[in-house]
Design an enzyme around this catalytic site. Structure first.
Site, mmCIF file in Angstrom:
data_model
loop_
_atom_site.group_PDB
_atom_site.id
_atom_site.type_symbol
_atom_site.label_atom_id
_atom_site.label_comp_id
_atom_site.label_asym_id
_atom_site.label_seq_id
_atom_site.Cartn_x
_atom_site.Cartn_y
_atom_site.Cartn_z
ATOM 1 N N ASP A 15 0.813 -1.223 0.000
ATOM 2 C CA ASP A 15 0.000 0.000 0.000
ATOM 3 C C ASP A 15 0.839 1.263 0.000
ATOM 4 O OD1 ASP A 15 -2.046 -1.739 0.096
ATOM 5 O OD2 ASP A 15 -2.669 -1.285 2.147
ATOM 6 N N ASP A 68 -6.385 4.257 12.520
ATOM 7 C CA ASP A 68 -5.034 4.792 12.365
ATOM 8 C C ASP A 68 -5.003 6.140 11.645
ATOM 9 O OD1 ASP A 68 -3.700 2.776 13.761
ATOM 10 O OD2 ASP A 68 -3.697 1.446 12.018
ATOM 11 N N ARG A 94 1.189 5.295 16.625
ATOM 12 C CA ARG A 94 0.872 6.320 15.617
ATOM 13 C C ARG A 94 1.309 7.723 16.008
ATOM 14 N NH1 ARG A 94 1.336 2.258 12.764
ATOM 15 N NH2 ARG A 94 -0.514 1.089 12.174
ATOM 16 N N SER A 131 -4.508 -8.448 7.789
ATOM 17 C CA SER A 131 -3.929 -7.115 7.929
ATOM 18 C C SER A 131 -3.205 -7.079 9.272
ATOM 19 C CB SER A 131 -5.059 -6.075 7.896
ATOM 20 O OG SER A 131 -4.564 -4.847 8.388
HETATM 21 N N1 ARG Z 1 -7.662 -2.379 15.735
HETATM 22 C C1 ARG Z 1 -6.407 -1.990 16.254
HETATM 23 C C2 ARG Z 1 -6.383 -0.512 16.535
HETATM 24 O O1 ARG Z 1 -7.189 0.191 16.007
HETATM 25 C C3 ARG Z 1 -5.267 -2.419 15.381
HETATM 26 C C4 ARG Z 1 -5.062 -1.621 14.150
HETATM 27 C C5 ARG Z 1 -3.974 -2.198 13.325
HETATM 28 N N2 ARG Z 1 -3.592 -1.357 12.246
HETATM 29 C C6 ARG Z 1 -3.298 -1.784 11.022
HETATM 30 N N3 ARG Z 1 -2.965 -0.889 10.154
HETATM 31 N N4 ARG Z 1 -3.386 -3.058 10.680
HETATM 32 O O2 ARG Z 1 -5.565 -0.044 17.281
#
Ligand code: ARG
Length: 419
Positions: free
Chosen positions: A17, A126, A97, A178
Site C-alpha cells: 500500500d 489509524d 501512531r 492485515s
Molecule cells: N484495531 C487496532 C487498533 O485500532 C489495530 C489496528 C492495526 N492497524 C493496522 N494498520 N493493521 O488499534
C-alpha cells in the site's frame, strides 16, 4: 493534477500500500516524495527499505530508531495509567501512531515540505491517530490520504498498479491478514477473522506460541519496578529496550498475551482483532501487583476509574491533548512509591501472580493476620458496622412499617424456554 503540492513526507512501511502511494502522489500531485519510517520494533520489515523506497520513486528516505522513545514516552505512561481499551486491548497500534506522526512533522519542517501522507484506509482508527497528531503538531501542513481519494479498492488492483509503475514487490500475492507489528504488540485483522465466530487459525500467530505447544514446566520470573517503571528482570537491571525484548521472548515461549476480541472502532464500525502482546501482558499484571501493595484504597479506586478514559484517549488518537497530559500528571503522582518486585508463574498461556513485595508496602502482616494480634481491636468493628449500616437499617424499618420502597423484583425465569 489536483492542486499544488511541492514536497510530501509519507509514512512508509515498504508494504504494497505505501509503496504504490509514491508513484500515485507523484502522478496526481506532481510533488516530490520523501519517505519516513519510524522503527518502533517492526524489525523484520526494515530490511532493504531504503533501496525499495528509492526504486519506487522516492527522492529520499528517513529511517529513525524510535524504539527507546516509544517505550519511555508512550508505553511507560500507559502502563502506569493501567490503560486498557474495552477491558482487553493493550493499545499497541494506537500507541505507535502519535510517535511516528510527530517525527514526520519534524522531518517535514526540516525539509520544508508542505504536506504529509499516510497509507491508512478510510475505515480505520489509524488515519485518525496520524491526523490528530499532525494537527496538534503543525496544523499548516496539508494531509493527503490516498485511500480516501483513489479508486483502488482491492489488493489485486493495488498489485496491478504496482506492476504498471514497476514497483518492487516483495510481498506474496496472497496476504491473509492485515497486520501491524512493533515491539509491544502484533495485531491481526481481516481474512477469516472477519467472522467473529471463527477461531483464529494457527497461522495468525507469529509472536506467541500456542499454549498447547508451550513447555510442560512452569517458569517463574521476577519483574522489578521503580516509580512505576520496570527496571529489572530476574534480578538483573536492563535498559528499557533490552527489558522489553527479553520479556517478550519469555512470555511468547509460554503462550502468554493473546487477546481475541471484537472492538468498537472510533469510526463507528465493530471489528474483530487478534492481538499478541506477550511482554506487555506480564508488565501490566506485575505493575498492578506492586500497586496493590502501595496504593491506598481511595487512590487506587479513583485511578481505576480513569484508566478506561485514558485508554479511550489513546485509542482515539488524542495523545497530544491537554486531558491526556493532565491525567499523566495525576498518574505520575500515584507512582512515587510504585517500587518493588512482582513474581509471576508462567505456564501454558497463563501468568499467575505468586508474590509481590515493596519497601513502601502498606500491607501489614501484623494487621492482616488471622492469628493473634495486638494492634486491631475486633470490638471496634461493631460500632463501625452500626454506622456503616445505618441507612440500610432505616430503610428496613420503614418497610416493616409498610411505608418503605418496594424491593427489586426478580425476573420471571419460567418465561424463558429451557430444554
Ligand atoms: N484495531 C487496532 C487498533 O485500532 C489495530 C489496528 C492495526 N492497524 C493496522 N494498520 N493493521 O488499534
Amino acid at each position: 493534477m489536483i492542486s499544488k503540492v511541492q514536497k510530501v513526507v509519507l509514512a512508509y512501511s515498504g508494504g504494497l500500500d505505501t509503496s504504490i502511494i509514491i508513484p500515485w502522489l507523484k502522478e496526481n500531485y506532481g510533488c516530490e516524495v520523501i519517505c519516513y519510517t519510524g522503527n518502533v520494533g517492526q524489525d523484520n520489515e526494515l530490511e532493504g527499505l531504503e533501496e525499495k523506497a528509492i526504486a519506487s520513486g522516492a527522492s529520499k528516505i528517513y529511517i529513525e530508531d524510535l524504539r527507546e522513545e516509544f517505550i519511555e514516552d508512550y508505553i511507560f505512561p500507559t502502563i502506569k495509567a493501567g490503560a486498557i481499551y474495552e477491558g482487553r486491548y493493550l493499545l499497541g497500534s494506537a500507541l505507535s501512531r502519535p510517535i511516528i506522526a510527530k517525527h514526520m512533522v519534524q522531518i517535514a519542517e526540516k525539509e520544508n515540505a508542505d504536506a504529509l501522507s499516510h497509507g491508512c484506509t478510510g475505515k480505520g482508527n489509524d488515519q485518525v491517530r496520524f491526523e490528530l497528531t499532525f494537527k496538534a503538531m503543525n496544523p499548516k501542513l496539508r494531509v493527503i490520504a490516498p485511500w480516501r481519494e483513489w479508486d483502488i479498492r482491492s489488493r489485486e488492483q493495488a498489485i496491478a498498479y504496482a506492476e504498471k509503475y514497476n514497483i518492487p514487490l516483495t510481498v506474496s500475492k496472497e496476504k491473509i491478514y492485515s497486520n501491524d507489528a512493533n515491539l509491544w504488540h502484533r495485531s491481526s485483522e481481516g481474512g477469516v477473522l472477519e467472522d467473529p465466530w471463527a477461531e483464529p487459525p494457527d497461522n495468525v500467530f507469529e509472536v506467541v506460541i500456542l499454549p498447547e505447544n508451550a513447555p510442560d514446566t512452569a517458569e517463574f520470573i521476577e519483574i522489578e519496578f521503580e516509580k512505576g517503571i520496570p527496571i529489572g528482570l530476574n534480578g538483573k537491571r536492563l535498559s528499557p529496550l533490552d527489558f522489553m525484548l527479553q520479556l517478550n521472548t519469555t512470555a511468547s515461549r509460554h503462550g502468554i498475551g493473546v487477546v481475541d476480541m471484537v472492538e468498537n472502532r472510533l469510526v463507528g464500525i465493530k471489528s474483530r482483532g487478534v492481538y499478541e502482546t506477550p511482554g506487555g501482558t506480564l508488565l501490566y499484571q506485575a505493575h498492578r501487583e506492586i500497586e496493590s501493595l502501595v496504593l491506598d484504597a481511595d487512590t487506587m479506586h479513583f485511578k481505576e476509574s480513569i484508566a478506561p478514559r485514558y485508554a479511550e484517549l489513546v485509542y482515539y488518537g488524542k495523545w497530544f491533548t491537554p486531558l491526556r497530559l493532565a491525567l499523566d500528571g495525576f498518574v505520575e503522582q500515584t507512582q512515587k512509591h510504585v517500587t518493588g518486585t512482582a513474581r509471576l508463574k508462567l505456564y501454558k498461556g497463563n501468568a499467575i501472580a505468586v508474590g509481590r513485595k515493596s519497601p513502601f508496602s502498606l500491607y501489614r502482616e501484623d494487621y492482616a493476620t488471622f492469628g493473634e494480634d495486638d494492634v486491631y481491636d475486633q470490638k471496634d468493628a461493631e460500632g463501625f458496622i452500626n454506622c456503616f449500616g445505618l441507612p440500610l437499617k432505616v430503610r428496613a424499618m420503614l418497610k416493616l412499617n409498610g411505608t418503605g420502597a418496594s424491593d427489586y423484583e426478580k425476573p420471571d425465569y419460567s418465561k424463558f424456554k429451557r430444554d
